[in-house]
Write an enzyme that holds these catalytic residues in place. Structure first.
Site, mmCIF file in Angstrom:
data_model
loop_
_atom_site.group_PDB
_atom_site.id
_atom_site.type_symbol
_atom_site.label_atom_id
_atom_site.label_comp_id
_atom_site.label_asym_id
_atom_site.label_seq_id
_atom_site.Cartn_x
_atom_site.Cartn_y
_atom_site.Cartn_z
ATOM 1 N N LYS A 271 -9.315 16.483 -15.433
ATOM 2 C CA LYS A 271 -9.975 16.559 -14.117
ATOM 3 C C LYS A 271 -10.973 15.407 -13.925
ATOM 4 O O LYS A 271 -11.342 14.719 -14.889
ATOM 5 C CB LYS A 271 -10.657 17.928 -13.989
ATOM 6 C CG LYS A 271 -9.661 19.105 -14.003
ATOM 7 C CD LYS A 271 -10.362 20.460 -13.800
ATOM 8 C CE LYS A 271 -9.357 21.603 -13.777
ATOM 9 N NZ LYS A 271 -10.017 22.924 -13.559
ATOM 10 N N TYR B 284 -3.940 24.434 -5.868
ATOM 11 C CA TYR B 284 -4.769 25.607 -6.169
ATOM 12 C C TYR B 284 -4.657 26.689 -5.090
ATOM 13 O O TYR B 284 -5.573 27.501 -4.933
ATOM 14 C CB TYR B 284 -6.229 25.180 -6.362
ATOM 15 C CG TYR B 284 -6.536 24.672 -7.769
ATOM 16 C CD1 TYR B 284 -6.300 25.473 -8.893
ATOM 17 C CD2 TYR B 284 -7.082 23.415 -7.982
ATOM 18 C CE1 TYR B 284 -6.590 25.024 -10.182
ATOM 19 C CE2 TYR B 284 -7.377 22.960 -9.268
ATOM 20 C CZ TYR B 284 -7.124 23.764 -10.361
ATOM 21 O OH TYR B 284 -7.412 23.321 -11.637
ATOM 22 N N ASN C 73 -14.677 21.672 -15.125
ATOM 23 C CA ASN C 73 -14.399 22.099 -16.504
ATOM 24 C C ASN C 73 -13.321 21.263 -17.206
ATOM 25 O O ASN C 73 -12.599 21.768 -18.057
ATOM 26 C CB ASN C 73 -14.096 23.602 -16.545
ATOM 27 C CG ASN C 73 -12.875 23.964 -15.727
ATOM 28 O OD1 ASN C 73 -12.242 23.110 -15.123
ATOM 29 N ND2 ASN C 73 -12.534 25.235 -15.737
ATOM 30 N N HIS D 203 -7.101 21.195 -16.751
ATOM 31 C CA HIS D 203 -6.267 22.294 -16.241
ATOM 32 C C HIS D 203 -5.050 22.423 -17.142
ATOM 33 O O HIS D 203 -4.529 21.420 -17.623
ATOM 34 C CB HIS D 203 -5.768 22.005 -14.818
ATOM 35 C CG HIS D 203 -4.571 22.841 -14.439
ATOM 36 N ND1 HIS D 203 -4.703 24.121 -13.976
ATOM 37 C CD2 HIS D 203 -3.237 22.607 -14.554
ATOM 38 C CE1 HIS D 203 -3.483 24.631 -13.792
ATOM 39 N NE2 HIS D 203 -2.583 23.727 -14.134
ATOM 40 N N GLU E 22 4.403 23.737 -11.297
ATOM 41 C CA GLU E 22 3.364 22.699 -11.357
ATOM 42 C C GLU E 22 3.937 21.353 -11.802
ATOM 43 O O GLU E 22 3.526 20.305 -11.295
ATOM 44 C CB GLU E 22 2.232 23.138 -12.287
ATOM 45 C CG GLU E 22 1.414 24.283 -11.696
ATOM 46 C CD GLU E 22 0.336 24.798 -12.633
ATOM 47 O OE1 GLU E 22 -0.367 25.741 -12.243
ATOM 48 O OE2 GLU E 22 0.195 24.264 -13.756
#
Ligand code: ATP
Ligand code: MG
Length: 146
Positions: free
Chosen positions: A11, A51, A114, A117, A128
């Protein structure tokens, strides 16, 4: 155990911290082999779509803003039980609860920013992976892509 593929994203926070090499090294050292890797800057539409399962959550708008705030590194990783193994290596969503030595314990800023993913099940991994990569962009025998 079965050989699986998972979709991994480094990320924007972890890219900004210069952690791309460290994070990919952690995954490779654990036996997860990259079959495809690219750096992209997600558009708002791409982040919202990725998302979408969280679109009713209070943090959705902020999550989309974060995921579009800088480039991300998206990869397809393959290995034995790759989905669960990759999630173990990531650690808990909330880095304050992530086990020591996990990627999130080391690199995450907070529960939103965070660092990484990872797909959470074979079906979500399939969706995905195809969200980011065509079959021809993934290394490996054509039969294995079917
Ligand atoms: P990911 O899907 O990114 O691998 P995850 O499966 O551990 O993470 P999810 O519950 O699917 O966690 O949440 C997706 C993402 O939304 C989280 O990784 C985090 O960036 C953000 N998020 C989750 N819960 C919160 C929260 N309570 N507040 C802010 N952001 C959150
Ligand atoms: Mg998730």
């Amino acid at each position: 155990m079965a050989v699986e593929r998972t979709l991994s994203i480094i990320k924007p926070d972890a890219v900004e911290k210069g952690a791309i090499g460290s994070i990919l090294a952690t995954f490779e050292a654990a036996g997860l082999r990259p079959l495809a890797i690219k750096m992209v800057r997600l558009t708002e539409l791409q982040a919202r779509g990725f998302y979408a399962v969280h679109k009713e959550r209070p943090f959705f708008a902020s999550l989309v803003q974060f995921m579009t705030s800088g480039p991300v590194v998206v990869s397809v990783l393959e290995g034995e039980a790759a989905i669960a193994r990759h999630r173990e290596l990531m650690g808990a969503t909330d880095p304050t609860k992530a086990a020591p030595g996990t990627v999130r314990a080391q690199w995450a800023t907070d529960i939103e920013r965070n660092a990484v993913h990872g797909s959470d099940a074979p079906e979500t991994a399939r969706v995905e992976i195809s969200y980011f990569f065509d079959a021809t962009q993934i290394q490996g025998p054509v039969e294995a892509l079917a």
